[in-house]
Design an enzyme around this catalytic site. Structure first.
Site, PDB file in Angstrom:
ATOM      1  CD  GLU A  45     -54.618  76.806  69.240  1.00  0.00           C
ATOM      2  OE1 GLU A  45     -54.800  75.907  68.424  1.00  0.00           O
ATOM      3  OE2 GLU A  45     -54.633  78.020  68.944  1.00  0.00           O
ATOM      4  CG  ASP A  46     -50.307  76.298  68.881  1.00  0.00           C
ATOM      5  OD1 ASP A  46     -51.289  75.568  69.094  1.00  0.00           O
ATOM      6  OD2 ASP A  46     -50.180  76.991  67.858  1.00  0.00           O
TER       7      ASP A  46
END
Length: 705
Positions: free
Chosen positions: A76-77
């Site tokens: 996600e990051d």
């Protein structure tokens, strides 16, 4: 602060060296991926996944779950893909990381919708691998521990979501250690002043009561040893949130709630549990009706224990829980204990049973998710399912079914199987016929009576308790309405086409395709459903279909009225303004979203639209109409003792149902009576009215129009 070395030292107690090495490698991978990223508190981002993995290590989770915890934010990051994770750590870890990543926020109209959609995704991920939710719970716990750096409003929102969704899930999966801390931290964030005052009050009471607790504990321990039982007696702390809830709901003061002394006894075997129960009952008198046996009948989340309440010194209540050490591990770790015992390579059916129950629960959630119209409807069902206070009832074969408190026979039928719920018509409770809305009690035997062709009743939604029943009823009714509106739409379109001497079956498929595109529908059934629900006008669709068809000449518009049988279901309703019955001349009003509303053709409400083919359709009754139809009668009567009872008896004797009766006194001698009566047709109505006129005290009988 924890380091990777601290984590690996902790893992040496239950994981082999090669798996610990993989966990260490995952940490350095995550550290590199999150390089330069900081948390709201200013710490390096990698401290968060490390803390999440440490929480899971305390639950003795397997190495794949620990690696997923360390990597849960990399997809996600950071720029790392699922495929890259799979190449480094295997497909199972990549699926876990992907499952947790899918639960992140996306943009929605409202926060409620976002929360609901996230929960729906969580269920889909849990269905693939239950470890996804355990990693997510650990992630949420660390976020709750580090709320301090956030704004006040954001703290409250996250804490409220935790209390509404995550803590109940931890409870449902039996992971008590996570649940208690999530509840405690949420309570602290939502009501900081109340939390602090309650915490200080508990500390003060604990200090004052130390001697009494020690005395009771020693006495119980001595009695166990005298009876030759290996058992350990411990004092038990009360959760601050549960204390607060008890004070609020039971409207009791702090001193009343804290006047209870709580203990736990841990034994070696199940047999010892029951023997220890006998010992404590011989030491202090038990309070009648306060004994619960969750060992023989575990809770839905796998929790097992014996609960009893005793009269202590000076009559003060003592609450005692008795369980084995294995049950204690299950009570604290729940479904996570499945991996703990798996790692120890021991065969522990208690942990397997808890895991199987959790899988069954998730499977039930998945079924509800597929049936629900949208995420908000789904979460409404699930919230009911997350707060069960169980009762235990028996099937006629003697199988035990666990149900939420307040469940009815309809809930029971849907718990057994959706098809049984859909075909349910009656029930027997302890071999006696009972209403379907009866509230079930623990220990009852429930038998469901089904009938072919039966279907769920919309009224059931007013009394069913379980999410499964509510969701199945709504799903069935939606499907039923879809089927009925499609059939009605076909009849309406056929009637409209008949005015041009054309039938729907005669039209080639190439002619339908452009119309479906123009009407923005994907198929003919969808178009017919829209016509049946009044969202599209049959006459307009017919004209559009036949715009350039040669030989399509319009015949008389009144030709071929549509036939009403009385069994059309939800898409044909009968107007309450004029109450049509078979034998009356009728006209149909096409109502948007509701199908056809049948009126008498003299009804004043149709005066302005009766000649509009888009709004009205010509109808006639079938020769054999089925069902009872409501009419309103007005009677003028003289006062006489028992006259209303005589009228009601006569109506029943004439095979008519008396639905409602109201009396309006005109003077001391005369009254006006309004009856709502169910009859089969005009002939039946005429017979009822004729009989009513024969009563001497009845001076006038008229049908209200």
């Amino acid at each position: 602060m924890n380091t990777i070395d601290d984590l690996c030292d902790r893992l040496k107690g239950y994981l082999p060296a090669e798996e610990i090495q993989q966990v260490r490698r995952a940490y350095f991978y995550a550290e590199q991926a999150h390089d330069g990223q900081k948390r709201s508190s200013g710490e390096h981002y990698v401290t968060h996944p490390l803390a999440v993995a440490t929480i899971l290590a305390n639950l003795h989770m397997d190495h794949q779950a620990l690696i997923a915890a360390l990597l849960h934010d990399v997809i996600e990051d950071t720029g790392i893909s699922k495929e890259a994770v799979a190449r480094q750590f295997g497909e199972a870890v990549a699926e876990l990381v992907d499952g947790v990543s899918k639960l992140t926020q996306i943009k929605f109209e409202s926060k409620a919708e976002a929360q609901a959609e996230n929960f729906r995704k969580m269920v889909l991920a849990m269905a693939e691998d239950i470890r996804v939710i355990i990693v997510k719970l650990a992630d949420r716990l660390h976020n709750m521990r580090t709320l301090g750096a956030l704004r006040r409003d954001k703290k409250r929102r996250i804490a409220r979501e935790t209390l509404d969704i995550y803590a109940p899930i931890a409870n449902r999966l039996g992971i008590n250690t996570l649940r208690l801390e999530l509840e405690d931290l949420s309570f602290q964030a939502i009501y900081p002043m109340r939390y602090e005052r309650l915490r200080k009050a508990v500390q003060q009471v604990r200090g004052n009561r130390k001697e009494v607790i020690k005395k009771i504990q020693q006495r119980l321990q001595e009695r166990l040893e005298q009876d030759g039982l290996k058992g350990r007696v411990m004092g038990r702390e009360k959760n601050l949130l549960s204390l607060y809830r008890k004070m609020k709901h039971q409207k009791k003061s702090f001193s009343d709630i804290m006047d209870v002394y709580a203990f736990r006894i841990l034994t070696e075997t199940v047999d010892d549990c029951y023997r220890a129960l006998g010992t404590v009952h011989n030491t202090y008198k038990p309070v009648p009706g306060r004994f619960k046996d969750y060992v023989a009948i575990p809770k839905a989340n796998g929790y097992q224990s014996l609960h009893t309440t005793l009269f202590g010194l000076s009559g003060m209540p003592i609450e005692v829980q008795i369980r084995t050490r294995e049950m204690e591990a299950m009570a604290n770790n729940g479904v996570a204990a499945h991996w703990l015992y798996k790692a120890g390579q021991t065969d522990r059916p208690i942990a397997e049973g808890s895991h199987a129950r959790a899988r069954q629960w998730v499977k039930g959630l998945l079924e509800m998710q597929q049936r629900a119209g949208d995420s908000l409807e789904f979460i409404e069902h699930v919230k009911v399912d997350l707060f069960p206070d169980e009762i235990y009832v028996f099937t006629p074969r003697g199988d035990i079914m666990e149900m939420p408190k307040g469940s009815t026979p309809v809930d029971f039928a849907y718990t057994v199987h959706t098809d049984i719920g859909n075909a349910c018509v009656a029930c027997r409770i302890d071999r006696k016929l009972a209403p379907l809305s009866a509230k079930l009690q623990s220990g009852q035997t429930v038998e469901i009576i089904t009938a072919p062709g039966a279907r769920p009743n919309l009224a059931w939604l007013s009394f069913v308790t379980t999410a499964r029943a509510r969701s199945a009823i709504r799903h069935y009714i939606k499907q039923q309405q879809k089927t009925e509106s499609e059939a009605l739409g076909r009849r309406l379109l056929d009637k409209a086409l008949a005015q041009f001497d054309v039938r729907l079956e005669q039209l080639p498929e190439e002619r339908l395709k452009p119309l479906l595109q123009e009407m923005e529908v994907t198929s003919l059934p969808e178009l017919l459903e829209a016509i049946g629900l009044g969202k599209r006008m049959a006459y307009v669709v017919a004209r559009r279909l036949l715009d350039d068809v040669e030989g399509a000449s319009q015949t008389s518009q009144d030709e071929g009225s549509m036939i009403i049988h009385g069994t059309e279901g939800m898409v044909v309703s009968f107007a309450r303004c004029c109450r049509p019955i078979p034998g009356d001349s009728i006209l149909g009003h096409i109502s948007f979203g509701s199908g056809i509303v049948v009126h008498r053709d003299t009804c004043r409400n149709l005066a302005d639209i009766r000649d509009n083919p888009d709004k009205c359709v010509s109808l006639r009754w079938a020769d054999q109409t089925v069902g009872d139809f409501g009419v309103n009668l007005k009677l003028e009567i003289e006062h006489q003792r028992g006259i209303i009872a005589r009228i009601a008896t006569l109506v029943t004797e004439m095979d008519a149902n008396l639905e409602r009766i109201s009396v309006d006194e005109r003077d001391a001698r005369l009254s006006t009576l309004t009856l709502e009566v169910q009859v089969q047709n005009r002939v039946h109505l005429a017979r009822v009215m004729k009989k009513l006129r024969l009563i001497p005290e009845v001076s006038r009988v008229v049908r209200l129009r």
